[in-house]
Structure formats: C-alpha cells, structure tokens
Design a protein around this motif. Structure first.
Motif, PDB file in Angstrom:
ATOM      1  N   GLY A  83       0.802  -1.233   0.000  1.00  0.00           N
ATOM      2  CA  GLY A  83       0.000   0.000   0.000  1.00  0.00           C
ATOM      3  C   GLY A  83       0.831   1.279   0.000  1.00  0.00           C
ATOM      4  N   ALA A  84       2.157   1.181   0.216  1.00  0.00           N
ATOM      5  CA  ALA A  84       2.978   2.406   0.277  1.00  0.00           C
ATOM      6  C   ALA A  84       2.822   3.274  -0.984  1.00  0.00           C
ATOM      7  N   PRO A  85       2.787   2.690  -2.200  1.00  0.00           N
ATOM      8  CA  PRO A  85       2.667   3.555  -3.389  1.00  0.00           C
ATOM      9  C   PRO A  85       1.347   4.337  -3.425  1.00  0.00           C
ATOM     10  N   TRP A  86       0.280   3.778  -2.842  1.00  0.00           N
ATOM     11  CA  TRP A  86      -0.999   4.502  -2.785  1.00  0.00           C
ATOM     12  C   TRP A  86      -0.859   5.724  -1.879  1.00  0.00           C
ATOM     13  N   GLN A  87      -0.163   5.513  -0.751  1.00  0.00           N
ATOM     14  CA  GLN A  87       0.057   6.644   0.172  1.00  0.00           C
ATOM     15  C   GLN A  87       0.875   7.719  -0.524  1.00  0.00           C
ATOM     16  N   VAL A  88       1.946   7.282  -1.198  1.00  0.00           N
ATOM     17  CA  VAL A  88       2.807   8.253  -1.879  1.00  0.00           C
ATOM     18  C   VAL A  88       1.971   9.048  -2.890  1.00  0.00           C
ATOM     19  N   ALA A  89       1.117   8.345  -3.636  1.00  0.00           N
ATOM     20  CA  ALA A  89       0.289   9.012  -4.658  1.00  0.00           C
ATOM     21  C   ALA A  89      -0.621  10.067  -4.020  1.00  0.00           C
ATOM     22  N   SER A  90      -1.016   9.833  -2.767  1.00  0.00           N
ATOM     23  CA  SER A  90      -1.916  10.802  -2.136  1.00  0.00           C
ATOM     24  C   SER A  90      -1.157  12.035  -1.628  1.00  0.00           C
ATOM     25  N   TRP A  91       0.175  11.946  -1.585  1.00  0.00           N
ATOM     26  CA  TRP A  91       0.957  13.060  -1.027  1.00  0.00           C
ATOM     27  C   TRP A  91       1.617  13.934  -2.090  1.00  0.00           C
ATOM     28  N   VAL A  92       1.704  13.469  -3.328  1.00  0.00           N
ATOM     29  CA  VAL A  92       2.518  14.198  -4.322  1.00  0.00           C
ATOM     30  C   VAL A  92       1.704  14.575  -5.559  1.00  0.00           C
ATOM     31  N   GLY A  93       2.285  15.491  -6.346  1.00  0.00           N
ATOM     32  CA  GLY A  93       1.641  15.875  -7.599  1.00  0.00           C
ATOM     33  C   GLY A  93       2.129  15.032  -8.773  1.00  0.00           C
ATOM     34  N   ALA A  94       3.239  14.320  -8.590  1.00  0.00           N
ATOM     35  CA  ALA A  94       3.815  13.521  -9.681  1.00  0.00           C
ATOM     36  C   ALA A  94       3.018  12.239  -9.902  1.00  0.00           C
ATOM     37  N   SER A  95       3.222  11.621 -11.080  1.00  0.00           N
ATOM     38  CA  SER A  95       2.663  10.287 -11.319  1.00  0.00           C
ATOM     39  C   SER A  95       3.446   9.275 -10.490  1.00  0.00           C
ATOM     40  N   VAL A  96       2.749   8.313  -9.913  1.00  0.00           N
ATOM     41  CA  VAL A  96       3.423   7.301  -9.102  1.00  0.00           C
ATOM     42  C   VAL A  96       3.264   5.937  -9.774  1.00  0.00           C
ATOM     43  N   ILE A  97       4.370   5.219  -9.852  1.00  0.00           N
ATOM     44  CA  ILE A  97       4.354   3.873 -10.415  1.00  0.00           C
ATOM     45  C   ILE A  97       4.785   2.906  -9.314  1.00  0.00           C
ATOM     46  N   ASN A  98       3.992   1.883  -9.125  1.00  0.00           N
ATOM     47  CA  ASN A  98       4.318   0.873  -8.119  1.00  0.00           C
ATOM     48  C   ASN A  98       5.406  -0.069  -8.663  1.00  0.00           C
ATOM     49  N   GLY A  99       6.583   0.009  -8.063  1.00  0.00           N
ATOM     50  CA  GLY A  99       7.684  -0.869  -8.473  1.00  0.00           C
ATOM     51  C   GLY A  99       7.798  -2.091  -7.572  1.00  0.00           C
ATOM     52  N   GLY A 100       6.704  -2.392  -6.837  1.00  0.00           N
ATOM     53  CA  GLY A 100       6.689  -3.550  -5.941  1.00  0.00           C
ATOM     54  C   GLY A 100       6.423  -3.091  -4.516  1.00  0.00           C
ATOM     55  N   ASP A 101       5.275  -3.495  -3.945  1.00  0.00           N
ATOM     56  CA  ASP A 101       4.973  -3.112  -2.557  1.00  0.00           C
ATOM     57  C   ASP A 101       4.716  -4.370  -1.735  1.00  0.00           C
ATOM     58  N   GLY A 102       5.680  -4.676  -0.880  1.00  0.00           N
ATOM     59  CA  GLY A 102       5.559  -5.826   0.016  1.00  0.00           C
ATOM     60  C   GLY A 102       5.181  -7.091  -0.740  1.00  0.00           C
ATOM     61  N   TRP A 103       4.194  -7.813  -0.193  1.00  0.00           N
ATOM     62  CA  TRP A 103       3.728  -9.051  -0.827  1.00  0.00           C
ATOM     63  C   TRP A 103       2.611  -8.753  -1.833  1.00  0.00           C
ATOM     64  N   HIS A 104       2.314  -7.467  -2.024  1.00  0.00           N
ATOM     65  CA  HIS A 104       1.045  -7.092  -2.620  1.00  0.00           C
ATOM     66  C   HIS A 104       1.007  -7.107  -4.146  1.00  0.00           C
ATOM     67  N   GLU A 105       1.746  -6.170  -4.792  1.00  0.00           N
ATOM     68  CA  GLU A 105       1.647  -6.081  -6.257  1.00  0.00           C
ATOM     69  C   GLU A 105       2.964  -5.648  -6.898  1.00  0.00           C
ATOM     70  N   HIS A 106       3.108  -5.977  -8.163  1.00  0.00           N
ATOM     71  CA  HIS A 106       4.265  -5.569  -8.953  1.00  0.00           C
ATOM     72  C   HIS A 106       3.761  -5.460 -10.395  1.00  0.00           C
ATOM     73  N   PRO A 107       2.967  -4.388 -10.650  1.00  0.00           N
ATOM     74  CA  PRO A 107       2.229  -4.362 -11.918  1.00  0.00           C
ATOM     75  C   PRO A 107       3.095  -4.368 -13.184  1.00  0.00           C
ATOM     76  N   THR A 108       4.255  -3.685 -13.158  1.00  0.00           N
ATOM     77  CA  THR A 108       5.027  -3.676 -14.415  1.00  0.00           C
ATOM     78  C   THR A 108       5.660  -5.038 -14.698  1.00  0.00           C
ATOM     79  N   GLN A 109       5.904  -5.834 -13.644  1.00  0.00           N
ATOM     80  CA  GLN A 109       6.380  -7.211 -13.873  1.00  0.00           C
ATOM     81  C   GLN A 109       5.297  -7.997 -14.610  1.00  0.00           C
ATOM     82  N   ALA A 110       4.050  -7.833 -14.171  1.00  0.00           N
ATOM     83  CA  ALA A 110       2.951  -8.555 -14.823  1.00  0.00           C
ATOM     84  C   ALA A 110       2.802  -8.113 -16.277  1.00  0.00           C
ATOM     85  N   LEU A 111       2.957  -6.817 -16.522  1.00  0.00           N
ATOM     86  CA  LEU A 111       2.810  -6.326 -17.896  1.00  0.00           C
ATOM     87  C   LEU A 111       3.908  -6.885 -18.799  1.00  0.00           C
ATOM     88  N   LEU A 112       5.127  -6.926 -18.292  1.00  0.00           N
ATOM     89  CA  LEU A 112       6.210  -7.444 -19.148  1.00  0.00           C
ATOM     90  C   LEU A 112       6.066  -8.951 -19.329  1.00  0.00           C
TER      91      LEU A 112
END
Ligand code: ASP
Length: 307
Positions: free
Chosen positions: A111-140
């Motif tokens: 969930g850390a990338p969701w928190q980061v997204a709520s704090w910043v104006g930049a686009s946030v990409i999840n590069g892996g959060d704990g046991w949870h998700e790694h979306p760009t790995q799935a895409l590749l």
C-alpha cells in the motif's frame, strides 16, 4: 485532471493492459535501433525511490526513462536522510518539491505507493509493494507470453512456488486472468495464500500432474527473506517436490514456455540448466521489461504539453 498513476494491474483492466502491450511493440522497435533513444520525454524527470533491494526493476526503469530522453534521479535509502529516520511522507514531499514528473516506488509495506500518490503531484508507479503487487512485472510477463505464443486467451498458465509471499504472483494472477488465461497455482500448502477466495484460479499440490497440460510454467523465487517461520522441512525436499528439475521439465509440452521474474535461486526452485533451456524466456522477460516500462512512462507522462 487528476494525475495518472500505475499502482495496480486492476486499475488497467483488460483493455488497459492490451493498450500497454500494443504501445510496447513500438518501443521494442526503438530499443532495437542503433541509437535506441527518442525525445518523447525530454524535459521530464523520473525518480526511482527504492526502499527495498532491486536489480532488474530499478535498472529497467532507469534505462526506459533514459531511452525516452527523460532525466533520471536515483534515490537509495542507504546514504539518504531516510537512513537518519526521515519519514516516507517527508522524503517524497521533498522529492516532489523539486518538480519531478514520475516517482517509481518500491517499498516493503503493502500500500505504500498509494500513500505516496496521495501526497505528491507527480505520477506514481508501483515498483513492488511488500507481498502485494508488482504491476510492471505482470505487464512485461504478459507481453513476453503474447509475443511468443499469441493472445493469452485460453492459454494454461501454471504459477509455481512461493505464491504466499509473492507480489509477482498477485499481479500476474490479475493480469493473466483478465486476458483470459486459465491459471493454476502450484505450491506446497504452506506456501499457498491462506485463502484463495476471489481468485479466479485453480490450485494444485501436484506439479507432475500440472506440467504436461501447461502452456507456460511461471516459476517463483523462494522468498526466504519474507518467511518468518519454518514453512518448509528443507530446501532439498522443496526442490525434490516442487523444483523445476531437468526430469520434470521433460513433462512440459514442446512449445511450453519457462518463465521466472528473477532473481533465480538456481538449483532450488529451478535447476541451473533448465533456466538456460531454449524454452526458457527469462532473458527475454528482462529485455521486454525495458520496452514495456517505456510504454508505461510514455502513457503516463507523454501526453502532457512539453512531452
Ligand atoms: N524481482 C521480483 C520482485 O521484486 C521477484 C522476486 O524478488 O522474487 O518481487
């Protein structure tokens, strides 16, 4: 307009995934040029903010950003004020205040990338959060399978090993099933998630039964750093029952693909020689990862005025 992010595979849906894969095709072409660089993101800045170790993901994102002519900033916890106890929020807001366009976050907390997204104006990409998700790995991974075997619809994909601790498994279950693949999870009971409720997958404890029917066997690393209790009698026993050994690999069909997200424990979840079989697309996964991450960065940042 709200800033676009890539936090979960679920945000994309089947159409969104297919769109990323289509755009990736043109970036594979760019990557094959003598000078593999386009000016698409000139003037943009991409930061990699990694609170957990990484080889592939960090280098892949940084290479992707550079090939799009973006500037790259690299943040490591070691050597930064985070090592002095600065909070995640203060760290990302400091980085955001420098005027960056995208932040790639890897963190040990789900969930850390969701928190980061709520704090910043930049686009946030999840590069892996704990046991949870790694979306760009799935895409590749989807891109690699589609390129080798055509559309995923109807393909039988076995995901093998330490499912319980694997963010790669969670993102890949979502992505593969959204694209219509039939997914079977194969693991010892102690490495299956406590509940598979809501997962559109089959589960098996019998690898020898699953392999002959699989179009793809996706081997996961045994993530010993995430195991707080003894979940396996011994590594040798794990390899004997659930390792993709040379003998087991012979059970696979002729066109079946062998995949692994890396880093591999050769000799544990996959035999050293099997990782180098012609059926293994492990290095293709890495090569495709750069093009897919170029597509993601381009789709998030490329349509803005100075893109
Ligand atoms: N590299 C992948 C990840 O960061 C897989 C692994 O570490 O086993 O999740």
């Amino acid at each position: 307009m709200t800033t676009p992010h890539l936090l979960s595979v679920a945000d994309l849906g089947a159409d969104g995934i297919s769109e990323v894969l289509d755009v990736s095709d043109s970036f594979v072409e760019v990557s094959e040029r003598a000078i593999p660089k386009v000016p698409a993101l000139r003037g943009k800045t991409v930061v990699s903010l990694f609170y957990e170790d990484s080889t592939r993901t960090r280098l892949s994102f940084e290479t992707a950003a550079r090939r799009l002519s973006a500037d790259v900033m690299n943040f490591s916890v070691k050597g930064s004020s985070a090592a002095k106890g600065e909070s995640l929020r203060d760290t990302v807001q400091t980085i955001d205040a420098m005027g960056v366009d995208a932040i790639v976050v890897r963190h040990s907390s789900a969930g850390a990338p969701w928190q980061v997204a709520s704090w910043v104006g930049a686009s946030v990409i999840n590069g892996g959060d704990g046991w949870h998700e790694h979306p760009t790995q799935a895409l590749l991974d989807c891109y690699t399978i589609r390129k080798a075997r055509g559309p995923l619809d109807g393909l039988r994909i076995a995901i093998l090993g330490d499912i319980k601790h694997s963010r790669v498994a969670r993102s890949n279950v979502l992505a593969f099933t959204l694209l219509g693949a039939e997914v079977t999870l194969v693991a010892p009971p102690t490495l299956m998630p406590p509940s598979l409720e809501g997962w559109p997958v089959a589960a098996s404890y019998d690898l020898d039964d699953v392999l002959p029917k699989a179009d793809v066997v996706y081997v996961l690393r045994l993530q010993q750093e995430r195991q707080s209790e003894a979940l396996l009698p011994s590594l040798r026993e794990y390899t004997a029952t659930y390792g993709l050994t040379r003998e087991r690999a012979r059970l696979l069909g002729e066109d079946a693909l062998i995949m692994h997200p890396g880093p591999m424990n050769r000799g544990v979840e996959i035999a050293a020689e099997v990782a180098d079989f012609p059926a293994s697309v492990v290095t293709r996964q890495v090569a495709n990862g750069v093009a897919v991450r170029m597509a993601v960065l381009f789709m998030l940042l490329g349509s803005e005025p100075n893109g």
